[in-house]
Design an enzyme around this catalytic site. Structure first.
Site, PDB file in Angstrom:
ATOM      1  N   LYS A 196      45.343  34.332  17.911  1.00  0.00           N
ATOM      2  CA  LYS A 196      46.559  33.523  17.998  1.00  0.00           C
ATOM      3  C   LYS A 196      47.790  34.338  17.614  1.00  0.00           C
ATOM      4  O   LYS A 196      48.900  33.834  17.616  1.00  0.00           O
ATOM      5  CB  LYS A 196      46.435  32.295  17.096  1.00  0.00           C
TER       6      LYS A 196
ATOM      7  N   CYS B 229      41.004  19.176  18.961  1.00  0.00           N
ATOM      8  CA  CYS B 229      40.065  19.365  17.845  1.00  0.00           C
ATOM      9  C   CYS B 229      40.616  18.737  16.562  1.00  0.00           C
ATOM     10  O   CYS B 229      40.483  19.301  15.466  1.00  0.00           O
ATOM     11  CB  CYS B 229      39.757  20.834  17.601  1.00  0.00           C
TER      12      CYS B 229
ATOM     13  N   HIS C 203      42.509  20.390  11.655  1.00  0.00           N
ATOM     14  CA  HIS C 203      41.660  20.822  12.768  1.00  0.00           C
ATOM     15  C   HIS C 203      40.207  20.648  12.314  1.00  0.00           C
ATOM     16  O   HIS C 203      39.908  20.775  11.123  1.00  0.00           O
ATOM     17  CB  HIS C 203      41.956  22.300  13.045  1.00  0.00           C
TER      18      HIS C 203
ATOM     19  N   GLN D  48      47.674  28.453  12.450  1.00  0.00           N
ATOM     20  CA  GLN D  48      48.909  28.203  13.210  1.00  0.00           C
ATOM     21  C   GLN D  48      50.151  28.618  12.427  1.00  0.00           C
ATOM     22  O   GLN D  48      51.269  28.325  12.850  1.00  0.00           O
ATOM     23  CB  GLN D  48      49.009  26.713  13.569  1.00  0.00           C
TER      24      GLN D  48
ATOM     25  N   ASP E 117      44.477  26.803   5.690  1.00  0.00           N
ATOM     26  CA  ASP E 117      44.118  27.182   7.050  1.00  0.00           C
ATOM     27  C   ASP E 117      45.403  27.681   7.708  1.00  0.00           C
ATOM     28  O   ASP E 117      46.288  26.892   8.052  1.00  0.00           O
ATOM     29  CB  ASP E 117      43.546  25.951   7.762  1.00  0.00           C
TER      30      ASP E 117
HETATM   31  N1  C6P Z   1      43.058  25.751  17.382  1.00  0.00           N
HETATM   32  C1  C6P Z   1      44.056  24.878  19.417  1.00  0.00           C
HETATM   33  O1  C6P Z   1      44.210  24.852  20.646  1.00  0.00           O
HETATM   34  P1  C6P Z   1      39.365  29.632  15.750  1.00  0.00           P
HETATM   35  O2  C6P Z   1      38.839  28.882  16.945  1.00  0.00           O
HETATM   36  O3  C6P Z   1      38.302  29.832  14.703  1.00  0.00           O
HETATM   37  O4  C6P Z   1      40.119  30.870  16.099  1.00  0.00           O
HETATM   38  O5  C6P Z   1      40.495  28.673  15.104  1.00  0.00           O
HETATM   39  C2  C6P Z   1      40.168  27.371  14.712  1.00  0.00           C
HETATM   40  C3  C6P Z   1      41.392  26.659  14.247  1.00  0.00           C
HETATM   41  C4  C6P Z   1      41.505  26.323  12.910  1.00  0.00           C
HETATM   42  N2  C6P Z   1      42.610  25.742  12.419  1.00  0.00           N
HETATM   43  C5  C6P Z   1      43.647  25.441  13.203  1.00  0.00           C
HETATM   44  C6  C6P Z   1      44.859  24.825  12.600  1.00  0.00           C
HETATM   45  C7  C6P Z   1      43.593  25.753  14.575  1.00  0.00           C
HETATM   46  O6  C6P Z   1      44.640  25.467  15.340  1.00  0.00           O
HETATM   47  C8  C6P Z   1      42.442  26.344  15.113  1.00  0.00           C
HETATM   48  C9  C6P Z   1      42.323  26.615  16.587  1.00  0.00           C
HETATM   49  C10 C6P Z   1      43.123  25.915  18.825  1.00  0.00           C
HETATM   50  O7  C6P Z   1      44.667  24.134  18.671  1.00  0.00           O
HETATM   51  C11 C6P Z   1      41.788  25.874  19.503  1.00  0.00           C
HETATM   52  S1  C6P Z   1      40.936  24.338  19.247  1.00  0.00           S
END
Ligand code: C6P
Length: 412
Positions: free
Chosen positions: A226, A366, A123, A203, A200
């Site tokens: 999430k 992203c 991401h 997910q 990270d």
């Molecule tokens: N992915 C998706 O629809 P934040 O926005 O900081 O809570 O998370 C960012 C982020 C970082 N790593 C991974 C693997 C992610 O999936 C995400 C967020 C969402 O896939 C929003 S773009």
């Protein structure tokens, strides 16, 4: 299908609605999950009864708010099995946590000629902070590739991680293909070469048991929203010795030991990294989300999603005119499935599904370097969570078939 999961719907009134005159089927959980009543109530209770700033007052409300805030930290510590509560830092979310590491540990430890190793399926939140750090420090950013099945290529990982590598930063689960990565093996590789392992977990933590000590990671970042918690709150786990040696991320109130006119000292962990008034309600809401998931049991959460994927994935793969990206083996998946329908733009697919009450995401998610590697611009993505059922999977299949027929590409 774990039948007790069917009963969860009562806790999520948002799911009990129609969209475009159809039953709402919420399959955009990788973007953000829904919140159960228990989490919403924890926020209401805090604001109605206990609201005060933390660590600042001696009055009763301030003491209650501080106790609740720190209790939430303790719940997260237990949830991911950290060795010490001071290793749990409240952040705004995964993005904030990863930026914190790049701006502190990265700034202090990466120099010209060093390497940072990530993967092609990261991401942007686990890519751009490292990319910018590499540019600034004249270091090299290297990308581990994927196997044909969309798994992390561990032979490539072994080749790319070298004695010049200072940081290895990899998603524990892909937000596009649902691929689960072998973080423990990667941590072992990183450590063999003297590098730190950053995971990270955006997910992963919501969907499977995560034990940071067993994984032997140095840093692990994730988001509250999430995993049934509020937006604007997240966690950065860091190994205590590393956190202690790192400079602060931001300066201001609450993160100080003592301030003189020309110099300052820093607070103890974890407060050294929590400058300014924090998202107190968010932390308490996240604590309630952790309680909720703990009650379900993360092994059961993972089993529920794997059963759904095992049911749906072969049917999707068998559907003419559809391409599914990522591992074909349900056991290697979280509940995230990316796909495209032949000759249709994923935005049209997502709009058509919305007409049937189904919420999915379409776009590059992203993860533009991954799209490029797959030779794509975008995909549709369905992502499942604890309240999704086999009926939701069936509704997706039926509506995808209807979409194909509507656009006159159906062959069944
Ligand atoms: N992915 C998706 O629809 P934040 O926005 O900081 O809570 O998370 C960012 C982020 C970082 N790593 C991974 C693997 C992610 O999936 C995400 C967020 C969402 O896939 C929003 S773009």
């Amino acid at each position: 299908m774990a039948s007790n999961f069917e009963a969860l719907h009562a806790d999520f009134p948002i799911l009990d609605q129609t969209v475009n005159d159809e039953r709402l089927v919420y399959l955009d959980n990788a973007a953000t999950a829904q919140r159960p009543n228990q989490v919403v109530q924890a926020l209401v209770d805090f604001y109605q009864h206990d609201n005060a700033n933390v660590h600042r007052g001696v009055h009763t409300l301030a003491e209650r708010a501080t106790a609740d805030y720190e209790a939430a930290r303790g719940k997260v510590k237990t949830f991911i099995n950290a060795a010490d509560t001071v290793e749990i830092i409240f952040t705004k979310g995964t993005t904030d946590g990863l930026n914190l590491i790049a701006s502190t540990y990265g700034e202090a430890n990466v120099n010209a000629g060093d390497e940072i190793v990530i993967s092609i399926m990261e991401h942007h939140s686990n890519l751009i902070p490292w990319q910018q750090l590499a540019i600034k420090k004249h270091a090299t950013l290297k990308f581990i590739g994927l196997t044909a099945d969309g798994e992390l290529d561990m032979a490539d990982a072994a080749a790319k991680i070298t004695d010049h590598t200072k940081i290895v930063a990899i998603a524990h689960a892909s937000n596009v293909m649902g691929t689960v990565t072998p973080i423990k093996e990667l941590a072992e590789l990183a450590h063999q070469h003297g590098a730190v392992m950053v995971a990270d977990g955006a997910q992963a933590v919501p969907h499977m048991p995560v034990d940071v000590q067993d994984l032997d990671v140095d840093f692990y970042a994730f988001s509250g929203h999430k995993m049934l918690g509020p937006t604007g709150i997240g966690i950065l786990y860091g190994r205590k010795a590393l956190l202690q040696a790192m400079p602060p991320y931001q300066y201001g109130g609450e993160m100080i030991g003592f301030v003189h006119q020309q110099s300052s000292t820093w607070a103890e962990l974890p407060w050294k990294f929590e400058a300014g008034t924090q998202n107190i309600a968010g932390a308490i809401g996240l604590g309630a989300a952790v309680d909720y998931l703990t009650k379900l049991g993360m092994v059961n959460v993972q089993k529920h999603e794997q059963e759904l994927v095992a049911y749906l994935l072969p049917k999707l793969i068998a559907m003419p005119g559809i391409t599914v990206y990522g591992p074909q083996d349900p056991a290697k998946h979280t509940g995230v499935l990316a796909f495209n329908l032949e000759n249709l733009h994923p935005h049209d697919v997502a709009t058509a599904l919305d007409m049937e009450g189904i919420a999915v995401r379409a776009g590059h998610h992203c993860a533009q370097p991954l799209m490029e590697a797959l030779g794509l611009v975008a995909t549709a993505r369905a992502s499942f969570y604890i309240y999704n059922t086999q009926a939701d999977a069936d509704q997706l299949l039926t509506s995808l078939q209807a979409t194909k027929e509507f656009f006159n590409h159906g062959t069944i």
